[in-house]
Design a protein around this motif. Structure first.
Motif, mmCIF file in Angstrom:
data_model
loop_
_atom_site.group_PDB
_atom_site.id
_atom_site.type_symbol
_atom_site.label_atom_id
_atom_site.label_comp_id
_atom_site.label_asym_id
_atom_site.label_seq_id
_atom_site.Cartn_x
_atom_site.Cartn_y
_atom_site.Cartn_z
ATOM 1 N N GLU A 197 -6.882 41.716 2.117
ATOM 2 C CA GLU A 197 -5.803 40.833 2.505
ATOM 3 C C GLU A 197 -4.622 41.677 2.968
ATOM 4 O O GLU A 197 -4.221 42.625 2.320
ATOM 5 N N GLN A 198 -4.091 41.283 4.097
ATOM 6 C CA GLN A 198 -2.982 42.045 4.677
ATOM 7 C C GLN A 198 -1.655 41.357 4.362
ATOM 8 O O GLN A 198 -1.511 40.153 4.546
ATOM 9 N N LYS A 199 -0.677 42.118 3.861
ATOM 10 C CA LYS A 199 0.636 41.555 3.546
ATOM 11 C C LYS A 199 1.605 41.920 4.652
ATOM 12 O O LYS A 199 1.799 43.091 4.966
ATOM 13 N N LYS A 200 2.192 40.884 5.266
ATOM 14 C CA LYS A 200 3.206 41.138 6.286
ATOM 15 C C LYS A 200 4.181 39.966 6.307
ATOM 16 O O LYS A 200 3.850 38.840 5.913
ATOM 17 N N THR A 201 5.365 40.227 6.731
ATOM 18 C CA THR A 201 6.400 39.201 6.810
ATOM 19 C C THR A 201 6.144 38.315 8.015
ATOM 20 O O THR A 201 5.887 38.807 9.121
ATOM 21 N N VAL A 202 6.212 37.019 7.795
ATOM 22 C CA VAL A 202 6.040 36.055 8.881
ATOM 23 C C VAL A 202 7.385 35.412 9.147
ATOM 24 O O VAL A 202 8.011 34.863 8.240
ATOM 25 N N THR A 203 7.851 35.495 10.365
ATOM 26 C CA THR A 203 9.121 34.880 10.754
ATOM 27 C C THR A 203 8.822 33.688 11.657
ATOM 28 O O THR A 203 8.272 33.861 12.747
ATOM 29 N N PRO A 204 9.166 32.474 11.203
ATOM 30 C CA PRO A 204 8.876 31.296 12.022
ATOM 31 C C PRO A 204 9.773 31.277 13.268
ATOM 32 O O PRO A 204 10.891 31.784 13.246
ATOM 33 N N PRO A 205 9.296 30.675 14.344
ATOM 34 C CA PRO A 205 10.087 30.622 15.583
ATOM 35 C C PRO A 205 11.300 29.688 15.469
ATOM 36 O O PRO A 205 12.265 29.818 16.213
ATOM 37 N N SER A 206 11.260 28.749 14.526
ATOM 38 C CA SER A 206 12.393 27.841 14.314
ATOM 39 C C SER A 206 12.468 27.511 12.824
ATOM 40 O O SER A 206 11.561 27.851 12.060
ATOM 41 N N ASN A 207 13.539 26.851 12.412
ATOM 42 C CA ASN A 207 13.674 26.478 11.004
ATOM 43 C C ASN A 207 12.477 25.638 10.569
ATOM 44 O O ASN A 207 12.089 24.700 11.251
ATOM 45 N N ASN A 208 11.909 25.982 9.418
ATOM 46 C CA ASN A 208 10.760 25.224 8.932
ATOM 47 C C ASN A 208 10.937 24.838 7.460
ATOM 48 O O ASN A 208 9.982 24.593 6.762
ATOM 49 N N GLY A 209 12.182 24.804 7.007
ATOM 50 C CA GLY A 209 12.457 24.451 5.620
ATOM 51 C C GLY A 209 13.279 23.172 5.530
ATOM 52 O O GLY A 209 13.783 22.660 6.526
ATOM 53 N N VAL A 210 13.378 22.670 4.319
ATOM 54 C CA VAL A 210 14.172 21.473 4.058
ATOM 55 C C VAL A 210 15.212 21.831 3.002
ATOM 56 O O VAL A 210 14.869 22.398 1.962
ATOM 57 N N LYS A 211 16.448 21.525 3.282
ATOM 58 C CA LYS A 211 17.504 21.782 2.320
ATOM 59 C C LYS A 211 17.729 20.508 1.523
ATOM 60 O O LYS A 211 18.094 19.476 2.075
#
Length: 92
Positions: free
Chosen positions: A1-15
């Motif tokens: 399993e490879q560990k790497k940071t994934v940066t989404p192209p736009s906001n994908n969270g809910v506040k």
């Protein structure tokens, strides 16, 4: 399993945050008080140890209010008034 940071192209969270104003439309009776912020408002929305809006700053604000109430009632406080905390129980 490879560990790497994934940066989404736009906001994908809910506040998940609510404000007092959010309940106004749901109220059948409502009253608004104008108060001094330093005595009535101590938000807690940041982690402990941060400079503002944290459990630490809210605790310090409550302590300052308790000290003021006691002094206004004639109490003479001793000790380190800047760093020592003071609390008045709600059933007092």
């Amino acid at each position: 399993e490879q560990k790497k940071t994934v940066t989404p192209p736009s906001n994908n969270g809910v506040k998940l945050e609510s404000f007092i104003f959010d309940v106004f439309p749901l109220s059948t009776k409502m009253a608004i008080f104008e108060v001094e912020r330093k005595y009535e408002f101590g938000p807690v929305k940041n982690a402990p140890g941060t400079q503002s809006d944290s459990p630490d700053t809210a605790r310090s604000m409550l302590s300052a209010i308790a000290k003021r109430w006691l002094q206004d009632a004639g109490a003479k406080l001793i000790g380190d008034l800047e760093s020592d905390k003071c609390e008045i129980g709600p059933l007092t």
